[in-house]
Design a protein around this motif. Structure first.
Motif, mmCIF file in Angstrom:
data_model
loop_
_atom_site.group_PDB
_atom_site.id
_atom_site.type_symbol
_atom_site.label_atom_id
_atom_site.label_comp_id
_atom_site.label_asym_id
_atom_site.label_seq_id
_atom_site.Cartn_x
_atom_site.Cartn_y
_atom_site.Cartn_z
ATOM 1 N N LYS A 153 0.828 -1.198 0.000
ATOM 2 C CA LYS A 153 0.000 0.000 0.000
ATOM 3 C C LYS A 153 0.867 1.254 0.000
ATOM 4 N N LEU A 154 2.093 1.085 0.473
ATOM 5 C CA LEU A 154 2.963 2.232 0.674
ATOM 6 C C LEU A 154 4.407 1.838 0.413
ATOM 7 N N PHE A 155 5.119 2.635 -0.422
ATOM 8 C CA PHE A 155 6.541 2.423 -0.686
ATOM 9 C C PHE A 155 7.363 3.426 0.121
ATOM 10 N N LEU A 156 8.416 2.937 0.781
ATOM 11 C CA LEU A 156 9.342 3.798 1.503
ATOM 12 C C LEU A 156 10.737 3.617 0.912
ATOM 13 N N PHE A 157 11.389 4.729 0.562
ATOM 14 C CA PHE A 157 12.735 4.696 -0.022
ATOM 15 C C PHE A 157 13.694 5.458 0.891
ATOM 16 N N ASP A 158 14.754 4.797 1.345
ATOM 17 C CA ASP A 158 15.740 5.439 2.211
ATOM 18 C C ASP A 158 17.051 5.629 1.450
ATOM 19 N N GLU A 159 17.222 6.813 0.867
ATOM 20 C CA GLU A 159 18.414 7.187 0.084
ATOM 21 C C GLU A 159 18.829 6.075 -0.879
ATOM 22 N N PRO A 160 17.930 5.632 -1.754
ATOM 23 C CA PRO A 160 18.213 4.460 -2.594
ATOM 24 C C PRO A 160 19.273 4.684 -3.663
ATOM 25 N N LEU A 161 19.600 5.937 -3.988
ATOM 26 C CA LEU A 161 20.525 6.189 -5.094
ATOM 27 C C LEU A 161 21.918 6.604 -4.637
ATOM 28 N N SER A 162 22.151 6.664 -3.339
ATOM 29 C CA SER A 162 23.407 7.245 -2.856
ATOM 30 C C SER A 162 24.630 6.391 -3.179
ATOM 31 N N ASN A 163 24.436 5.097 -3.468
ATOM 32 C CA ASN A 163 25.582 4.242 -3.815
ATOM 33 C C ASN A 163 25.877 4.210 -5.313
ATOM 34 N N LEU A 164 25.096 4.947 -6.103
ATOM 35 C CA LEU A 164 25.266 4.927 -7.556
ATOM 36 C C LEU A 164 26.102 6.113 -8.020
ATOM 37 N N ASP A 165 26.775 5.943 -9.162
ATOM 38 C CA ASP A 165 27.515 7.074 -9.713
ATOM 39 C C ASP A 165 26.540 8.061 -10.347
ATOM 40 N N ALA A 166 27.062 9.215 -10.758
ATOM 41 C CA ALA A 166 26.191 10.323 -11.185
ATOM 42 C C ALA A 166 25.261 9.935 -12.332
ATOM 43 N N ALA A 167 25.804 9.251 -13.345
ATOM 44 C CA ALA A 167 24.981 8.893 -14.507
ATOM 45 C C ALA A 167 23.882 7.911 -14.131
ATOM 46 N N LEU A 168 24.215 6.913 -13.294
ATOM 47 C CA LEU A 168 23.226 5.928 -12.880
ATOM 48 C C LEU A 168 22.167 6.550 -11.981
ATOM 49 N N ARG A 169 22.571 7.542 -11.171
ATOM 50 C CA ARG A 169 21.589 8.219 -10.322
ATOM 51 C C ARG A 169 20.521 8.888 -11.172
ATOM 52 N N VAL A 170 20.947 9.544 -12.255
ATOM 53 C CA VAL A 170 19.983 10.217 -13.137
ATOM 54 C C VAL A 170 19.036 9.200 -13.761
ATOM 55 N N ASN A 171 19.599 8.099 -14.278
ATOM 56 C CA ASN A 171 18.774 7.085 -14.942
ATOM 57 C C ASN A 171 17.792 6.425 -13.978
ATOM 58 N N THR A 172 18.295 6.069 -12.786
ATOM 59 C CA THR A 172 17.441 5.377 -11.825
ATOM 60 C C THR A 172 16.391 6.314 -11.250
ATOM 61 N N ARG A 173 16.745 7.588 -11.096
ATOM 62 C CA ARG A 173 15.775 8.589 -10.656
ATOM 63 C C ARG A 173 14.601 8.670 -11.635
ATOM 64 N N LEU A 174 14.917 8.643 -12.922
ATOM 65 C CA LEU A 174 13.876 8.657 -13.959
ATOM 66 C C LEU A 174 12.995 7.422 -13.862
ATOM 67 N N GLU A 175 13.627 6.273 -13.616
ATOM 68 C CA GLU A 175 12.867 5.028 -13.529
ATOM 69 C C GLU A 175 11.925 5.025 -12.323
ATOM 70 N N ILE A 176 12.375 5.600 -11.207
ATOM 71 C CA ILE A 176 11.513 5.673 -10.021
ATOM 72 C C ILE A 176 10.323 6.589 -10.288
ATOM 73 N N ALA A 177 10.572 7.709 -10.984
ATOM 74 C CA ALA A 177 9.476 8.624 -11.340
ATOM 75 C C ALA A 177 8.463 7.925 -12.249
ATOM 76 N N GLN A 178 8.962 7.167 -13.225
ATOM 77 C CA GLN A 178 8.061 6.434 -14.124
ATOM 78 C C GLN A 178 7.296 5.351 -13.378
ATOM 79 N N LEU A 179 7.977 4.695 -12.427
ATOM 80 C CA LEU A 179 7.326 3.662 -11.618
ATOM 81 C C LEU A 179 6.167 4.255 -10.828
ATOM 82 N N HIS A 180 6.371 5.429 -10.260
ATOM 83 C CA HIS A 180 5.299 6.079 -9.502
ATOM 84 C C HIS A 180 4.097 6.372 -10.399
ATOM 85 N N ARG A 181 4.353 6.847 -11.611
ATOM 86 C CA ARG A 181 3.251 7.151 -12.523
ATOM 87 C C ARG A 181 2.507 5.884 -12.940
ATOM 88 N N ARG A 182 3.244 4.787 -13.128
ATOM 89 C CA ARG A 182 2.601 3.537 -13.550
ATOM 90 C C ARG A 182 1.758 2.932 -12.422
#
Length: 332
Positions: A153-182
């Protein structure tokens, strides 16, 4: 989807007051991001919602039900941590379906849930691989997929991208945004990175020393910060703060964002010397040591060539200049 209410939540650790009378309402389907400096209480607050930390007083209500004393497994949530926490001997499919197997769900149901999550997260070609065969971004998607299969019912994310490099952070951030919309799910996301907050959130919660400083949409916080702390935390590069007395102001502090300053070689409000220029391609950050205003950051869109030691005049946009009182609050 779930709504979440925090009612006068307090949390103490052996003499340390981690959360101080926190009141917060999160609507169904909202993407809420909690931001603040290290030690501000954002991760503690997330863990109290999850049930991983008990509170000293107050109430936590999820979807109309008081869950303050309920176990984490009874709250209908799924949490994604900074660490992927994947089992190295299991395949991607086995890792994603592990929680459902522990709940003794039928094999056909587990397989269908894993395939559905893999399709959403673009992991269909990775299901038979082990975690060591994946990139950091793919591993984080598997960790997210493990949460998705449970249909929480509820998703909680605790700094999920902090272990990724800059490029992967951008890509994964986009994927999380798309996941929320879906999924149209309620999501609460903790980060120290205000760029993540600005780009992901429907609503941002700014915390400082265990208290909520301000709640609002990204642009509300950017355009109308309630106080000096929020003004300095939201925006990149951060807002310039100038001693009001040096400008003949009655305000204790004057604030102006780097993008709301213009420069001219011949005239302007504050005469300064170029200390350094950062050429970023799309824009240029200039650092000026000004006689009245001190060291300022000026953001100029596009390329601006200025040599260290050159004289430039900086002028603030009066309509976008902030005045703060001795208590740090914005003066009307």
């Amino acid at each position: 989807m779930s709504s979440v209410e925090l009612r006068k939540v307090d949390k103490h650790y052996a003499g340390y007051h981690a959360l101080k009378t926190v009141d917060l309402t999160i609507e169904k389907g909202e993407f809420v991001v909690m931001v603040g400096p290290s030690g501000c209480g954002k991760s503690t607050l997330l863990k109290t919602i999850a049930g991983l930390e008990t509170i000293n007083s107050g109430h936590i209500v999820i979807n109309g039900r008081d869950v303050t004393r309920e176990e984490p497994g009874d709250r209908g949530i799924a949490m994604v941590f900074q660490s992927y926490a994947l089992y190295p001997h299991m395949t991607v499919a086995e890792n994603m379906g592990f929680g459902l197997r522990m709940a003794n769900r039928p094999r056909t149901e587990i397989d269908a849930a894993v395939k559905r999550a893999a399709r959403i997260l673009r992991l269909e070609e990775q299901l038979d691989k082990r975690p060591k065969q994946l990139s950091g971004g793919q591993r984080q998607r598997v960790a997210i997929g493990r949460a998705v299969v449970r249909e929480p019912k509820l998703f909680l994310f605790d700094e999920p991208l902090s272990n990724l490099d800059a490029a992967l952070r951008v890509n994964t951030r986009l994927e999380i945004a798309q996941l929320h919309r879906r999924l149209k799910a309620t999501m609460i996301y903790v980060t120290h990175d205000q760029v993540e907050a600005m780009t992901l959130a429907d609503k941002i919660v700014v915390l400082n020393a265990g208290r909520i400083e301000q709640i609002g949409s990204p642009m509300e916080l950017y355009n109308a910060p309630a106080n000096e702390f929020v003004a300095g935390f939201i925006g990149s590069p951060k807002m310039n703060f100038i001693d009001g007395a040096k400008l003949g102001e009655t305000a204790k502090t004057v604030g102006v964002r780097p993008e709301h300053l213009t420069v001219d070689a011949k005239s302007g409000a504050w005469k300064g010397t170029v200390v350094h220029a950062e050429h970023l391609g799309a824009d240029t950050n200039l650092y000026l040591d000004c006689e009245k205003a001190g060291l300022l950051t000026v953001r100029i869109f596009g390329v601006y060539n200025a040599e260290p030691g050159a004289t430039l005049y900086a002028t603030p946009d009066p309509a976008k200049t902030y005045r703060f009182g001795a208590d740090g609050r914005v003066l009307k």
